[in-house]
Each structure stands twice: as C-alpha cells, then as structure tokens.
Design a protein around this motif. Sequence first.
Motif, short mmCIF file in Angstrom:
data_model
loop_
_atom_site.label_atom_id
_atom_site.label_comp_id
_atom_site.label_asym_id
_atom_site.label_seq_id
_atom_site.Cartn_x
_atom_site.Cartn_y
_atom_site.Cartn_z
N ASN A 178 -4.27 -15.28 2.66
CA ASN A 178 -3.57 -14.49 4.42
C ASN A 178 -2.58 -15.27 4.70
O ASN A 178 -2.24 -15.18 6.03
CB ASN A 178 -5.65 -15.11 5.20
N GLN A 179 -1.41 -15.75 4.60
CA GLN A 179 0.06 -15.54 4.96
C GLN A 179 0.69 -14.82 4.16
O GLN A 179 1.39 -14.85 4.79
CB GLN A 179 0.27 -17.53 3.54
N THR A 180 0.30 -13.87 3.71
CA THR A 180 0.55 -12.62 3.82
C THR A 180 0.25 -11.21 3.92
O THR A 180 -1.41 -11.27 5.25
CB THR A 180 0.68 -12.06 1.95
N PRO A 181 0.79 -10.24 4.34
CA PRO A 181 0.82 -9.40 5.12
C PRO A 181 -0.29 -8.31 5.05
O PRO A 181 -0.30 -7.79 4.35
CB PRO A 181 2.10 -8.80 5.53
N GLY A 182 -2.03 -8.28 5.97
CA GLY A 182 -2.91 -7.79 5.71
C GLY A 182 -3.20 -7.62 4.24
O GLY A 182 -3.31 -9.19 3.48
N ALA A 183 -3.45 -6.95 3.61
CA ALA A 183 -4.69 -6.91 2.35
C ALA A 183 -3.61 -6.79 1.56
O ALA A 183 -2.43 -6.49 1.41
CB ALA A 183 -4.92 -5.33 2.49
N ILE A 184 -4.62 -7.40 0.66
CA ILE A 184 -4.01 -7.27 -0.88
C ILE A 184 -3.31 -5.87 -1.82
O ILE A 184 -3.46 -5.19 -1.28
CB ILE A 184 -4.98 -7.86 -1.87
N ARG A 185 -1.90 -6.59 -1.69
CA ARG A 185 -0.82 -6.09 -2.35
C ARG A 185 -1.07 -5.39 -4.26
O ARG A 185 -1.13 -6.73 -4.27
CB ARG A 185 0.45 -5.82 -2.07
N PHE A 186 -2.09 -4.87 -4.60
CA PHE A 186 -1.88 -4.47 -6.32
C PHE A 186 -1.40 -3.40 -6.98
O PHE A 186 -0.05 -3.20 -6.48
CB PHE A 186 -3.33 -3.94 -6.15
N ASN A 242 -2.33 -10.52 -8.50
CA ASN A 242 -1.45 -10.29 -7.34
C ASN A 242 -1.69 -10.65 -6.37
O ASN A 242 -0.34 -10.62 -5.57
CB ASN A 242 -2.40 -9.20 -7.49
N ILE A 243 -1.78 -11.54 -6.28
CA ILE A 243 -2.04 -12.86 -4.21
C ILE A 243 -0.50 -13.34 -4.99
O ILE A 243 0.42 -13.41 -4.79
CB ILE A 243 -2.92 -13.21 -4.46
N ASN A 244 -0.36 -13.79 -6.10
CA ASN A 244 0.00 -15.20 -7.50
C ASN A 244 1.74 -14.08 -6.97
O ASN A 244 3.45 -15.15 -6.52
CB ASN A 244 0.13 -15.74 -7.98
N TYR A 245 1.23 -12.51 -7.74
CA TYR A 245 2.73 -12.10 -7.86
C TYR A 245 3.31 -11.90 -6.74
O TYR A 245 4.91 -11.46 -5.98
CB TYR A 245 2.79 -11.18 -8.55
N ASN A 246 2.89 -11.50 -5.66
CA ASN A 246 3.25 -10.60 -4.40
C ASN A 246 3.73 -11.77 -3.08
O ASN A 246 4.53 -11.67 -2.18
CB ASN A 246 2.32 -9.86 -3.37
N TYR A 247 3.50 -13.37 -3.15
CA TYR A 247 3.40 -14.61 -2.73
C TYR A 247 4.59 -14.65 -2.93
O TYR A 247 5.25 -15.32 -3.57
CB TYR A 247 2.34 -15.14 -2.88
N GLN A 248 5.44 -14.11 -1.72
CA GLN A 248 7.16 -15.05 -1.24
C GLN A 248 7.45 -15.38 -0.40
O GLN A 248 7.50 -14.64 0.42
CB GLN A 248 7.98 -13.77 -1.78
N PRO A 249 7.20 -17.06 0.11
CA PRO A 249 8.20 -17.14 1.84
C PRO A 249 9.18 -17.02 1.43
O PRO A 249 10.26 -16.90 1.08
CB PRO A 249 7.59 -18.62 1.21
#
Length: 300
Positions: free
Chosen positions: A109-117, A161-168
């Motif tokens: 929930n630090q990423t914007p909105g729904a999970i990006r797949f 997918n969360i680990n891939y997309n998470y970029q602070p």
Amino acid sequence: MLRYRQYTPFSVLEWEADVWDFPVHKHNYYEIVIIRNGEGTHTINEQTFPYKQGDIFLLSPEDHHCFGILKKSSFCFIKFTELVFKKNKTDDEQRQWLERIETIIAVPNQTPGAIRFRGNDKEHILRLTSIILEEHKEQGSHSPEIVADGMSMLVSIIARNINYNYQPKNKFRTDLENSRISSILTYIRHNVYTPEKISVDAIAENFDMSKNYVGIFFKKHTGETLQNYLLNYRLFLVENRILTSNSTISSIAADLGFTDSSHLNKHFKRRFGMMPGEYRKIKHRGTTPSITPMMGNANT
C-alpha cells in the motif's frame, strides 16, 4: 479504530452493493479483494484510489480501509491467516510462507492503487481464485489441501508482482542511486531471516561497495542508520506475527534474528511500552467481531 475479527483460518465473501455502509476498519487477518465489476474509490491508510472491474488489492492486518461505491459493485473478499497453510505442512513450510508474505506486507500500500500485474499473472490469479472458491464450497476429498496450495500460489504471484513493481521515488536522487537503494531494501526484505546475509560485509559484497561506504550511503538515502533500519524492520515483522499468528515469542525471536526472547522483549518494550505477550493480549482483546447483518459472519 474498529478491528474486525475472524476465528477461522480461511473464509470468502462474495458481495454486491450500491452503498458501502461500513466504517474505516482493520482486521486480524490478511485480505485479498477482487473487484468483479463496478466503480468507486478505495481508501487505504488515508490514501484514496479509484477502483474498477478487475482490480485486485492486498491488505495486511494493520492496513485500515473502506470503499466508496460510485457504481453498483461486486466484490470478492478472500480472508486468511497463516493457519490456512498448516494443513499437512511442516514447520519449515509454514515458516517459508510467513517469510514470503512478510517480504511484501511493508510494500503493497505504498504503491499507487490496485496491484499492477505483469504478463498473464492477473489471469493466473483469477483462474486460481475460481479453483479455490469451488474447492472451498464443495469441501470434497483433499479440498483443504487444494485450498492451502492454491492460496500459496496466489500469494506467491502477488508477491512477485509487488516486489517487481515497487520502486521508491525521490526526485533528489539520481536514477542510479534510486535503483541501488531500492535494490538494497529489497535485498534486506528477502534476507532479514538470515543475519549473516544482511551484515555490512554481505551488503558491501553484493552491491560492490566498500564496507565503510555502506552505512554512509544507506543513511543518506533512507534518513536512518542501517542498524536502526534493520531493528525497526524486524520489530515491524514481530508485531505482525504477534497479531496474525499463534507463534510463541521465543520462536518469533529465533526466526527474526534476535538472540533470544529476552533480547526481543527488551527492544519490543522500548518501542511499544509493553512486553510482546501483553501486547498480543491487549490487541486481541480490543478487536471487534462483525456486527453488521448485511455481511453475515464474514468480517470485512
């Protein structure tokens, strides 16, 4: 704040509504929310995002949330605790599941909105969900094992997918620095259970840095020392296990790199003002069972 409680390790609620009548709340379980159809907003930890058909959200027990329905919506809520994975699983297998989900509970929930797949992963999630729901309803031969294995795959795909997309993001960092600090934080999340892998020496070797520069670089880009970050992250994981599992304090201490339960107790009390066992009792005593007839016995 209300905390809805579930006594079973796994439950599903499929629900359709024009209006969301429930207050902002937390749970004592993890929750995957699939939007079957409809439109509206989803507020998580005071951040509001639009939702639409096909969106998928992952909520941890400490996330507080509520929906705002703009167009009649159908939801599928999959609620679970670590106990769903205990059927015919060894202690090591159960621990591996906890470690897998703990690598993402600080992130989603630090990423914007729904999970990006990526790729076909969302389709995989939806197919797995159909199998899990069918087995849960039928309760046939080996259904509990199929549900547990299906949930393990579901969580693994979401984690990937969360680990891939998470970029602070930080506009004051160069792309190279941002990439490196993001990689270091991801590395720590995945290796926090193995103390020798997150030592200054190990981080320096893995990221081609001098040992003396690791601490300087880490503090520059996170605002705290590596030692403080590791302790804070471990205590975050300790709190999560206290609230969502029946693991003993000594086993939590051993899993998360504390010397023993006394070592954990000292740091936990300094942070939370009480011992872990007392914290668990107070939090569980303060939870609120579902009291909303519309949603039956399932506590969303």
